[in-house]
Write a protein that holds these residues in place. Structure first.
Motif, PDB file in Angstrom:
ATOM      1  N   TYR A 152       0.826  -1.209   0.000  1.00 35.40           N
ATOM      2  CA  TYR A 152       0.000   0.000   0.000  1.00 35.40           C
ATOM      3  C   TYR A 152       0.861   1.261   0.000  1.00 35.40           C
ATOM      4  CZ  TYR A 152      -3.603  -3.313   1.521  1.00 35.40           C
ATOM      5  OH  TYR A 152      -4.449  -4.376   1.613  1.00 35.40           O
ATOM      6  N   ARG A 153       2.040   1.182   0.589  1.00 34.57           N
ATOM      7  CA  ARG A 153       2.882   2.372   0.735  1.00 34.57           C
ATOM      8  C   ARG A 153       3.228   2.996  -0.610  1.00 34.57           C
ATOM      9  NH1 ARG A 153       5.668  -0.744   4.973  1.00 34.57           N
ATOM     10  NH2 ARG A 153       5.234   0.212   6.997  1.00 34.57           N
ATOM     11  N   SER A 154       3.574   2.172  -1.584  1.00 35.26           N
ATOM     12  CA  SER A 154       4.009   2.720  -2.873  1.00 35.26           C
ATOM     13  C   SER A 154       3.119   2.319  -4.039  1.00 35.26           C
ATOM     14  CB  SER A 154       5.448   2.273  -3.175  1.00 35.26           C
ATOM     15  OG  SER A 154       5.537   0.851  -3.204  1.00 35.26           O
ATOM     16  N   ALA A 155       2.140   1.423  -3.803  1.00 36.19           N
ATOM     17  CA  ALA A 155       1.307   0.959  -4.929  1.00 36.19           C
ATOM     18  C   ALA A 155      -0.105   0.642  -4.433  1.00 36.19           C
ATOM     19  CB  ALA A 155       1.939  -0.260  -5.585  1.00 36.19           C
ATOM     20  N   ALA A 156      -0.759   1.621  -3.785  1.00 39.38           N
ATOM     21  CA  ALA A 156      -2.090   1.395  -3.224  1.00 39.38           C
ATOM     22  C   ALA A 156      -3.120   1.086  -4.313  1.00 39.38           C
ATOM     23  CB  ALA A 156      -2.538   2.609  -2.412  1.00 39.38           C
ATOM     24  N   ALA A 159      -2.835  -2.457  -5.439  1.00 38.95           N
ATOM     25  CA  ALA A 159      -3.426  -3.336  -4.436  1.00 38.95           C
ATOM     26  C   ALA A 159      -4.945  -3.319  -4.543  1.00 38.95           C
ATOM     27  CB  ALA A 159      -2.991  -2.904  -3.035  1.00 38.95           C
ATOM     28  N   ARG A 160      -5.512  -2.128  -4.742  1.00 42.22           N
ATOM     29  CA  ARG A 160      -6.967  -2.014  -4.880  1.00 42.22           C
ATOM     30  C   ARG A 160      -7.465  -2.843  -6.063  1.00 42.22           C
ATOM     31  NH1 ARG A 160     -10.684   0.661  -7.856  1.00 42.22           N
ATOM     32  NH2 ARG A 160      -9.049   1.539  -9.188  1.00 42.22           N
ATOM     33  N   ARG A 161      -6.790  -2.735  -7.190  1.00 46.38           N
ATOM     34  CA  ARG A 161      -7.216  -3.487  -8.373  1.00 46.38           C
ATOM     35  C   ARG A 161      -7.079  -4.995  -8.148  1.00 46.38           C
ATOM     36  NH1 ARG A 161      -5.117   1.210 -11.130  1.00 46.38           N
ATOM     37  NH2 ARG A 161      -2.993   0.372 -11.024  1.00 46.38           N
ATOM     38  N   VAL A 183      -9.885   5.011  -1.982  1.00 44.99           N
ATOM     39  CA  VAL A 183     -10.243   4.470  -0.668  1.00 44.99           C
ATOM     40  C   VAL A 183      -9.004   3.956   0.060  1.00 44.99           C
ATOM     41  CG1 VAL A 183     -11.514   2.647   0.527  1.00 44.99           C
ATOM     42  CG2 VAL A 183     -12.613   3.920  -1.328  1.00 44.99           C
ATOM     43  N   LEU A 184      -8.112   3.274  -0.670  1.00 40.34           N
ATOM     44  CA  LEU A 184      -6.861   2.808  -0.086  1.00 40.34           C
ATOM     45  C   LEU A 184      -5.772   3.843  -0.319  1.00 40.34           C
ATOM     46  CD1 LEU A 184      -6.926  -0.940  -1.257  1.00 40.34           C
ATOM     47  CD2 LEU A 184      -7.992   0.117   0.750  1.00 40.34           C
ATOM     48  N   ASP A 185      -4.859   3.975   0.635  1.00 37.00           N
ATOM     49  CA  ASP A 185      -3.782   4.956   0.504  1.00 37.00           C
ATOM     50  C   ASP A 185      -2.532   4.406   1.189  1.00 37.00           C
ATOM     51  OD1 ASP A 185      -3.920   5.421   3.308  1.00 37.00           O
ATOM     52  OD2 ASP A 185      -5.462   6.943   3.024  1.00 37.00           O
ATOM     53  N   PRO A 186      -1.423   5.146   1.164  1.00 37.53           N
ATOM     54  CA  PRO A 186      -0.180   4.638   1.761  1.00 37.53           C
ATOM     55  C   PRO A 186      -0.260   4.331   3.256  1.00 37.53           C
ATOM     56  CG  PRO A 186       0.312   6.417   0.235  1.00 37.53           C
ATOM     57  CD  PRO A 186      -1.179   6.385   0.377  1.00 37.53           C
TER      58      PRO A 186
END
Length: 345
Positions: A152-156, A159-161, A183-186
């Motif tokens: 999530y830190r660098s590729a939120a 991860a969501r997809r 909705v998702l963030d680092p």
């Protein structure tokens, strides 16, 4: 949406149910205690969501299961508030064991091949985030979770997809875009997901040639034409002062749909005000086999909710507070984790 000996169709409440048959084991068995609690939570959520206008469709079992996996890591006041809100009346060990037993019971409904009921649980932690091994062991043992570390830190967004694709796969492409962009963030550290796919054949099937357009009353003095299935058959049925109740089993009779139909076109609000676990249990107890004529409209709907405020209003406040949340049972550190978003579609 069910009528006996009449042709005026009205809005109704549809409830899925599991038909249990097991001997008493000295007091109420843990599985029945869990089911009763889940029903109470379901009706609490229904009362909160039904205040809005329009159709309402949600899966209480999915919500309860996802939050049970979260509850497994809750401690202190967070744990107490969640237990009260979710109607978890079993101790920690029996609760998770009962959820596991419930999933096994639901899985058995698929025997015979005419009903498909897939339940999948997934957990996506931040890569290298130190979750407790005993927590991971518990959710794997009792909930059968798949665990997929993501970044999530660098590729939120990646991860969501990935999570959305998993949900689409588990629901046969019926639920798409569960998690919206942004909705998702680092700062996200963990996402828990429960996905349910159900497709059932009726025990008593409607004939295609008996489907015709008929008026469906959406409000007092307002009706629309809807393709309507018709069937004359014996079902569990009750004819009460303010409503009619119908139970329609799916193939194998382990699962059923319960239909609560108010007698008045504008009777939905009154029915909702009376609906609680005790009243529902009382109504179900008077069902008797009877030949009825059923008129059931074909329909399709999608509902998407953010349940943060709903759950907080029901008493689960600390879980959403960065200052007060205690999920140290997950990572061993109080104050590091709190629930940011609860999504349901």
């Amino acid at each position: 949406m069910k009528i006996t000996w009449s042709h005026a169709m009205l809005p109704a409440i549809l409830i899925g149910s599991v038909l249990f048959s097991q001997p008493a084991r000295g007091g109420e068995p843990p599985l029945e205690t869990l089911v009763e609690g889940n029903r109470g939570f379901a009706l609490d959520v229904y009362r909160q969501l039904s205040a809005a206008e329009g159709n309402l469709f949600f899966s209480p079992h999915s919500i309860s299961t996802a939050l049970a996996m979260t509850f497994a890591g809750a401690r202190g006041d967070t744990e107490k508030q969640m237990a009260e809100t979710l109607h978890f009346h079993l101790d920690r060990k029996d609760l998770h064991k009962a959820f596991s037993e419930l999933e096994s019971t639901l899985a058995k409904a698929q025997e015979g091949g005419r009903v498909t009921l897939d339940v999948a649980n997934g957990l996506w932690p931040q890569k290298e985030y130190p979750l407790r091994e005993d927590y991971l062991d518990l959710v794997k043992k009792h909930y059968g979770v798949s665990i997929t570390p993501v970044d999530y830190r660098s590729a939120a967004e990646d991860a969501r997809r990935m999570i959305n694709r998993w949900v689409e796969e588990k629901t046969r492409d019926k639920i798409r875009d569960l998690i919206r962009p942004g909705v998702l963030d680092p700062m996200t550290r963990l996402v828990l997901v429960n996905a349910i796919y159900f497709k059932g054949m009726w025990e008593n099937r409607f004939k295609v040639e008996d489907t015709r357009d008929a008026p469906f009353h959406v409000a007092q003095g307002k009706a629309v034409q809807a393709p309507t299935m018709t069937l004359r058959e014996e079902f569990g049925y009750a004819d009460l002062d303010s409503l009619q109740i119908l139970e329609m089993p799916y193939a194998g009779k382990s699962l059923s749909m319960l239909v609560l139909l108010p007698r008045k076109v504008d009777g939905m609000r009154q029915l909702e005000s009376e609906l609680d676990p005790a009243k529902l249990k009382e109504w179900m107890s008077v069902l008797r086999r009877k030949e009825v004529v059923v008129f059931l409209p074909k329909f399709k709907m999608t509902s998407l909710f953010r349940l943060d405020e709903t759950l907080a209003a029901l008493g689960m406040r600390d879980a959403f507070s960065p200052a007060r949340a205690d999920f140290s049972g997950m990572d061993g550190r109080k104050g590091w984790l709190h629930i940011g978003v609860v999504l349901h579609k």
